[in-house]
Design a protein around this motif. Structure first.
Motif, PDB file in Angstrom:
ATOM      1  N   ALA A 566      16.607  -0.065   7.908  1.00 33.30           N
ATOM      2  CA  ALA A 566      17.474  -1.065   8.527  1.00 33.30           C
ATOM      3  C   ALA A 566      16.678  -1.948   9.479  1.00 33.30           C
ATOM      4  N   GLN A 567      15.724  -1.346  10.199  1.00 29.12           N
ATOM      5  CA  GLN A 567      14.830  -2.093  11.072  1.00 29.12           C
ATOM      6  C   GLN A 567      13.462  -2.186  10.408  1.00 29.12           C
ATOM      7  N   PRO A 568      12.903  -3.400  10.225  1.00 28.00           N
ATOM      8  CA  PRO A 568      11.599  -3.521   9.558  1.00 28.00           C
ATOM      9  C   PRO A 568      10.511  -2.670  10.205  1.00 28.00           C
ATOM     10  N   SER A 569      10.585  -2.441  11.507  1.00 27.78           N
ATOM     11  CA  SER A 569       9.557  -1.649  12.176  1.00 27.78           C
ATOM     12  C   SER A 569       9.571  -0.194  11.733  1.00 27.78           C
ATOM     13  N   GLU A 570      10.666   0.256  11.092  1.00 26.83           N
ATOM     14  CA  GLU A 570      10.769   1.635  10.640  1.00 26.83           C
ATOM     15  C   GLU A 570      10.435   1.788   9.149  1.00 26.83           C
ATOM     16  N   GLN A 571       9.995   0.726   8.496  1.00 28.50           N
ATOM     17  CA  GLN A 571       9.564   0.824   7.103  1.00 28.50           C
ATOM     18  C   GLN A 571       8.385   1.788   6.988  1.00 28.50           C
ATOM     19  N   ARG A 572       8.356   2.577   5.912  1.00 31.16           N
ATOM     20  CA  ARG A 572       7.321   3.595   5.776  1.00 31.16           C
ATOM     21  C   ARG A 572       6.625   3.494   4.420  1.00 31.16           C
ATOM     22  N   ILE A 573       5.334   3.795   4.442  1.00 28.90           N
ATOM     23  CA  ILE A 573       4.526   3.834   3.228  1.00 28.90           C
ATOM     24  C   ILE A 573       3.659   5.084   3.283  1.00 28.90           C
ATOM     25  N   ALA A 574       3.548   5.784   2.161  1.00 29.30           N
ATOM     26  CA  ALA A 574       2.700   6.965   2.061  1.00 29.30           C
ATOM     27  C   ALA A 574       1.860   6.862   0.793  1.00 29.30           C
ATOM     28  N   LEU A 575       0.620   7.404   0.851  1.00 31.43           N
ATOM     29  CA  LEU A 575      -0.293   7.325  -0.287  1.00 31.43           C
ATOM     30  C   LEU A 575      -1.133   8.587  -0.359  1.00 31.43           C
ATOM     31  N   LYS A 576      -1.238   9.142  -1.576  1.00 30.28           N
ATOM     32  CA  LYS A 576      -2.157  10.230  -1.859  1.00 30.28           C
ATOM     33  C   LYS A 576      -3.115   9.741  -2.944  1.00 30.28           C
ATOM     34  N   LEU A 577      -4.432   9.848  -2.656  1.00 32.00           N
ATOM     35  CA  LEU A 577      -5.449   9.335  -3.575  1.00 32.00           C
ATOM     36  C   LEU A 577      -6.494  10.411  -3.830  1.00 32.00           C
ATOM     37  N   ASP A 578      -6.882  10.536  -5.089  1.00 29.31           N
ATOM     38  CA  ASP A 578      -7.982  11.424  -5.474  1.00 29.31           C
ATOM     39  C   ASP A 578      -8.836  10.679  -6.491  1.00 29.31           C
ATOM     40  N   ALA A 579      -9.982  10.185  -6.030  1.00 25.87           N
ATOM     41  CA  ALA A 579     -10.894   9.423  -6.887  1.00 25.87           C
ATOM     42  C   ALA A 579     -12.158  10.248  -7.072  1.00 25.87           C
ATOM     43  N   SER A 580     -12.550  10.508  -8.302  1.00 24.41           N
ATOM     44  CA  SER A 580     -13.704  11.350  -8.590  1.00 24.41           C
ATOM     45  C   SER A 580     -14.741  10.573  -9.384  1.00 24.41           C
ATOM     46  N   ASP A 581     -16.014  10.921  -9.133  1.00 20.64           N
ATOM     47  CA  ASP A 581     -17.152  10.291  -9.825  1.00 20.64           C
ATOM     48  C   ASP A 581     -17.135   8.775  -9.686  1.00 20.64           C
ATOM     49  N   VAL A 582     -16.677   8.277  -8.540  1.00 19.30           N
ATOM     50  CA  VAL A 582     -16.567   6.834  -8.350  1.00 19.30           C
ATOM     51  C   VAL A 582     -17.770   6.304  -7.575  1.00 19.30           C
ATOM     52  N   ASN A 583     -18.071   5.062  -7.825  1.00 17.38           N
ATOM     53  CA  ASN A 583     -19.068   4.339  -7.049  1.00 17.38           C
ATOM     54  C   ASN A 583     -18.383   3.889  -5.762  1.00 17.38           C
ATOM     55  N   VAL A 584     -18.687   4.560  -4.664  1.00 15.01           N
ATOM     56  CA  VAL A 584     -17.955   4.317  -3.427  1.00 15.01           C
ATOM     57  C   VAL A 584     -18.231   2.926  -2.869  1.00 15.01           C
ATOM     58  N   ALA A 585     -19.391   2.381  -3.149  1.00 13.90           N
ATOM     59  CA  ALA A 585     -19.684   1.025  -2.682  1.00 13.90           C
ATOM     60  C   ALA A 585     -18.730   0.025  -3.330  1.00 13.90           C
ATOM     61  N   GLN A 586     -18.507   0.163  -4.648  1.00  9.75           N
ATOM     62  CA  GLN A 586     -17.560  -0.726  -5.331  1.00  9.75           C
ATOM     63  C   GLN A 586     -16.144  -0.508  -4.805  1.00  9.75           C
ATOM     64  N   LEU A 587     -15.764   0.761  -4.619  1.00 15.13           N
ATOM     65  CA  LEU A 587     -14.406   1.061  -4.162  1.00 15.13           C
ATOM     66  C   LEU A 587     -14.137   0.452  -2.786  1.00 15.13           C
ATOM     67  N   LEU A 588     -15.049   0.693  -1.823  1.00 19.27           N
ATOM     68  CA  LEU A 588     -14.837   0.200  -0.457  1.00 19.27           C
ATOM     69  C   LEU A 588     -14.921  -1.322  -0.396  1.00 19.27           C
ATOM     70  N   THR A 589     -15.755  -1.909  -1.220  1.00 23.36           N
ATOM     71  CA  THR A 589     -15.851  -3.366  -1.240  1.00 23.36           C
ATOM     72  C   THR A 589     -14.563  -3.985  -1.771  1.00 23.36           C
ATOM     73  N   ASP A 590     -14.010  -3.432  -2.859  1.00 18.15           N
ATOM     74  CA  ASP A 590     -12.787  -3.975  -3.439  1.00 18.15           C
ATOM     75  C   ASP A 590     -11.584  -3.775  -2.530  1.00 18.15           C
ATOM     76  N   VAL A 591     -11.478  -2.568  -1.945  1.00 23.39           N
ATOM     77  CA  VAL A 591     -10.269  -2.228  -1.192  1.00 23.39           C
ATOM     78  C   VAL A 591     -10.303  -2.778   0.222  1.00 23.39           C
ATOM     79  N   ALA A 592     -11.480  -2.663   0.896  1.00 22.22           N
ATOM     80  CA  ALA A 592     -11.518  -2.998   2.323  1.00 22.22           C
ATOM     81  C   ALA A 592     -12.622  -3.970   2.693  1.00 22.22           C
ATOM     82  N   GLN A 593     -13.351  -4.522   1.723  1.00 22.65           N
ATOM     83  CA  GLN A 593     -14.468  -5.411   2.013  1.00 22.65           C
ATOM     84  C   GLN A 593     -15.470  -4.762   2.960  1.00 22.65           C
TER      85      GLN A 593
END
Length: 817
Positions: A566-593
């Motif tokens: 009802a109040q935008p300040s109370e909106q909620r988001i949750a995330l569970k991630l499991d990434a295996s054998d990934v190139n972390v440089a590519q992942l962090l660059t794409d997701v968070a620069q």
């Protein structure tokens, strides 16, 4: 005159005189206020409601029965809440027609009426107990005959200052109706009466705040034992205010309407609707719908439409919007159908232009299925260097009862051009249908060479529509729809992107299940193979049960939840991630620069957040994250190069600050770390990074909300080689070098704490000297000889002086002196 006739007349005269005298005595002596208690008790005992009558009751009995009430209140059933209240009401009924089973009401008048009407989701109303008939009194030995229905005739109705508070869940209706004036002439079977209504609607569901002004000639048909019918001629209806998602709404209706309650037939003649208002940035001015004749008779399987003419005019921003539709004639009688083709156009003219032309062939079919074949819509538009062109063809089927529409043999071809993007061609084939209760579709097509299929259905017969949809793509490359950034362009430092409001309220508009599969999905900068998405949406909460694919040279799976509030300040988001054998440089660059970390391995996260903007989401972030990498590197500093400079840095005994450099990096064979996240700050105390010559541990924080790092890494030299510094680093073996990482993500500074290294080196030298002194003394004891005498004339050095001398020699060796 015959004697029997004379006696009969005398008898009737006497009876009439007695009746008049009795009525006169009753009118003079009857005190209705003595019956207040009886009315109150009856209402309490029979209807379980509390009746309060604070004003007097007035009663007249001839030539009409007239009852006057004032200051009356009635409670809800079995509750003390107020159901109805009135300041003053009058009801007058003629006496003699009652003897002929006729209810002739001279006048109905009321003022200051307040009433509450509710109906819950199960259809239970708060007036059901009042409408329930009283059980008939049983007579022994004979069956009671059904009562004869009364006919009624009302001379006039006059209501003022009436308010009705309504909460009807099945209709989705909630709010208040105010009647400022409601007046009629005579209301009787077949009689025509003037009608005047002035009121106000203040509703929360649907959102409506508007005034209503209605006038016309009302005619009722009230057959005994059959549903009533109503006709309204010379209709003039005006609705002004805000409502139906339209601001400054001004709607006016004129013409004639009629409804037959027995057959369900509807008739309209010379109907005209004019609408002005603003919605979604578009302003309508005198949009007009004219209808010469409409006849809808479901019992006869008949439909007639003559002279349907729609003209829409308005503005959107600086563009003029116009549309027309003409359908001269349609007549259906059972299985016979005659009619003319329809034709129309729509256009937007301004900085950007769009033109639509549509037409059809003559309709065919029957009352149950009206087919309008060969519907064709041609599209052409341009502006700002962009263009669109194409056409759509389909066969349209209409079902009048219940109202439904279907598109068969749908064939759509559209071409888009944009100077910044590659051309896009859309082809679509399939079918779709919809009614007031449900909808469904099945489509196949291609975006350029990328084929896809989509299907689904929607249940519209509920307060919140429920949709089930799925789509399958062989390849979905959205690069064509994303404008690439200009060369060398950088985001403005003061860009308020993080403060842009995010409203998840749209999740409440729909419930459903959704599925997406794509062999290849490209949405810059993301590239995913074997993409799979399964999600459900219910009561404003989106749950992604599966989001998986191959990306960043590895695989990932994720689950997510997004919850509106009802109040935008109370909106909620949750995330569970499991990434295996990934190139972390590519992942962090794409997701968070973020471009400071390299390696291959596993990244896990279980995080939640809430808020009304990107900044709020970052600052409210909480949960856990971890990474396990091999063959990695930390960019920004070459630790081996820095440590080879230790001699000069320690000599100065001053901490050195070095800005991160994109060309420098430190390689590690493995890197592990975990983070506890609270209020947007990720804290870690278990960093472990290993290489052939150094081990790194550390602790500190990453402030995600503010985009800053404050982390203390402790590097310990464990081995050396020519490639990593050779003999220069041999002296630092076992020494811990603190390195402080401080600053914003995009400009992290590395502060090497050489003062701490200097202190540790001095401490190590002292330990070495003490160790050597102890070994010398031990050797003398084991050899059994005395120490060599001091030179003639000189005193022997004390143990403290000898230790100091040894430490000085060790330091000189360290610094090569």
């Amino acid at each position: 005159m015959p004697l029997w006739l004379r006696r009969s007349l005398i008898t009737l005269a006497v009876l009439a005189a007695v009746l008049v005298a009795a009525l006169a005595w009753l009118a003079a002596s009857f005190d209705a206020n003595r019956y207040k208690g009886l009315l109150i008790d009856w209402m309490r005992e029979n209807k379980a409601r509390t009746l309060v009558i604070d004003g007097p009751i007035g009663l007249a009995v001839f030539p009409r029965i007239e009852v006057r009430l004032s200051k009356v209140r009635l409670s809800e059933h079995r509750r003390s809440d107020e159901f109805m209240a009135l300041e003053e009401a009058t009801l007058a009924v003629q006496v003699m027609p009652l003897l002929r089973q006729q209810l002739v009401i001279d006048r109905v008048a009321a003022r200051g009426v307040r009433v509450v009407y509710t109906r819950d989701a199960q259809g239970r109303r708060n007036i059901d107990d009042l409408l329930a008939p009283a059980p008939p009194a049983a007579k022994e030995g004979a069956a009671s005959a059904p009562p004869k229905a009364l006919t009624f005739d009302i001379s006039a109705v006059e209501l003022k200052d009436l308010q009705a508070t309504v909460k009807d869940v099945p209709l989705g209706l909630a709010g208040r109706f105010t009647v400022q004036e409601l007046s009629t002439g005579r209301l009787a079977d077949g009689a025509e009466s003037p009608l005047r209504f002035v009121g106000q609607a203040a509703l929360t569901e649907p959102a409506l705040n508007a005034s209503v002004d209605l006038s016309g000639q009302l005619k009722l048909s009230l057959p005994s034992g059959a549903p009533a019918s109503v006709a309204l001629s010379k209709l003039q209806l005006a609705l002004r205010g805000d409502g139906f998602k339209v601001k400054q709404l001004d709607a006016r209706v004129s013409g004639a309407l009629a409804y037959d309650g027995a057959s369900g037939a509807l008739r309209a003649d010379d109907l005209e609707l004019k609408v002005s208002g603003e919605r979604l940035g578009m302003t309508l001015k005198d949009t007009k719908l004219e209808l010469g004749t409409l006849r809808f008779e479901p019992a006869q399987r008949a439909l007639q439409l003559d002279k349907l003419d729609l003209k829409l005019a308005g503005r959107s921003a600086n563009n003029a919007v116009n549309a027309t539709l003409v359908w001269p004639r349609l007549e259906v009688k059972g299985d016979a159908l005659e009619g003319s083709a329809l034709k129309g156009s729509a256009s937007v003219k301004g900085a950007q232009s769009l033109q639509l032309e549509f037409e059809s062939q003559a309709p065919s079919g029957s009352f149950e299925r009206i087919r309008v074949p060969g519907v064709k819509i041609a599209v052409k538009g341009s502006g700002d260097g962009r263009s669109v062109s194409g056409e759509a063809r389909a066969d349209l089927t209409l079902a009048p009862q219940p109202l439904a529409v279907a598109l068969d043999a749908l064939n759509l071809r559209l071409a888009f051009t944009d100077p910044a993007l590659a051309p896009v061609n859309l082809a679509l084939q399939g079918q779709a249908k919809a009614s007031a209760k449900d909808a469904s579709w099945r489509l196949d097509g291609a975006i350029n060479e990328q084929k896809f299929s989509a299907s689904g259905k929607a249940d519209l017969d509920r307060p919140v529509p429920r949709v089930q949809a799925e789509a399958r793509f062989a390849a979905l490359d959205l690069t064509r729809f994303v404008t690439p950034p200009a060369a060398g362009a950088k985001p403005a430092a003061d860009a308020p992107a993080g403060k842009t409001p995010i409203d998840l309220g749209g999740l409440k508009a729909l419930d459903g299940t959704f599925s997406l599969r794509a062999t290849s999905l490209v949405y810059p900068p993301y590239r995913v193979a074997d993409a799979a998405l399964d999600a459900t949406l219910a009561a404003g909460t989106l749950r992604v049960s599966q989001l998986s694919g191959r990306a960043w040279s590895g695989r990932f799976t994720a689950q997510a939840t997004a919850q509106a509030a009802a109040q935008p300040s109370e909106q909620r988001i949750a995330l569970k991630l499991d990434a295996s054998d990934v190139n972390v440089a590519q992942l962090l660059t794409d997701v968070a620069q973020f471009k400071k970390l390299e390696g291959t391995g596993r990244v896990t996260a279980d995080i939640t957040t809430r808020g009304a903007s990107i900044d709020a989401f970052k600052q409210q972030l909480g949960g856990k994250a971890a990474l396990q990498l091999h063959d990695g590197a930390v960019r920004g500093i070459n630790l081996a190069k820095v440590l080879r400079q230790w001699r000069s840095a320690v000599t100065l005994n001053k901490d050195a600050v070095q800005a991160a450099s994109a060309e420098e990096k430190t390689d590690f064979s493995e890197i592990t770390a975990s983070f506890d996240i609270k209020d947007g700050v990720a804290r870690s105390n278990d960093l472990s990074a290993k290489s052939p010559f150094v081990r790194v541990g550390g602790e500190g924080l990453v402030d995600i909300g503010r985009g800053r790092v404050d982390y203390l890494a402790r590097a310990t030299v464990t081995g050396t080689s020519e490639g990593q510094g050779g003999a220069d680093l041999e002296a630092l073996k076992g020494v811990t070098v603190p390195v402080q990482l401080v600053g914003p993500f995009e400009a992290v500074d590395y502060k090497v704490q050489w003062s701490a290294v200097s202190a540790e080196l001095l401490k190590g030298a002292a330990k070495k000297a003490l160790s050597d002194r102890a070994k010398g003394a031990l050797g003398g004891l084991l050899g059994g000889g005395a120490a060599a005498p001091a030179a003639s004339g000189a005193s022997a050095p004390t143990p403290k002086e000898q230790l100091k001398e040894k430490a000085t020699e060790q330091l000189k060796k360290l610094f090569g002196r």
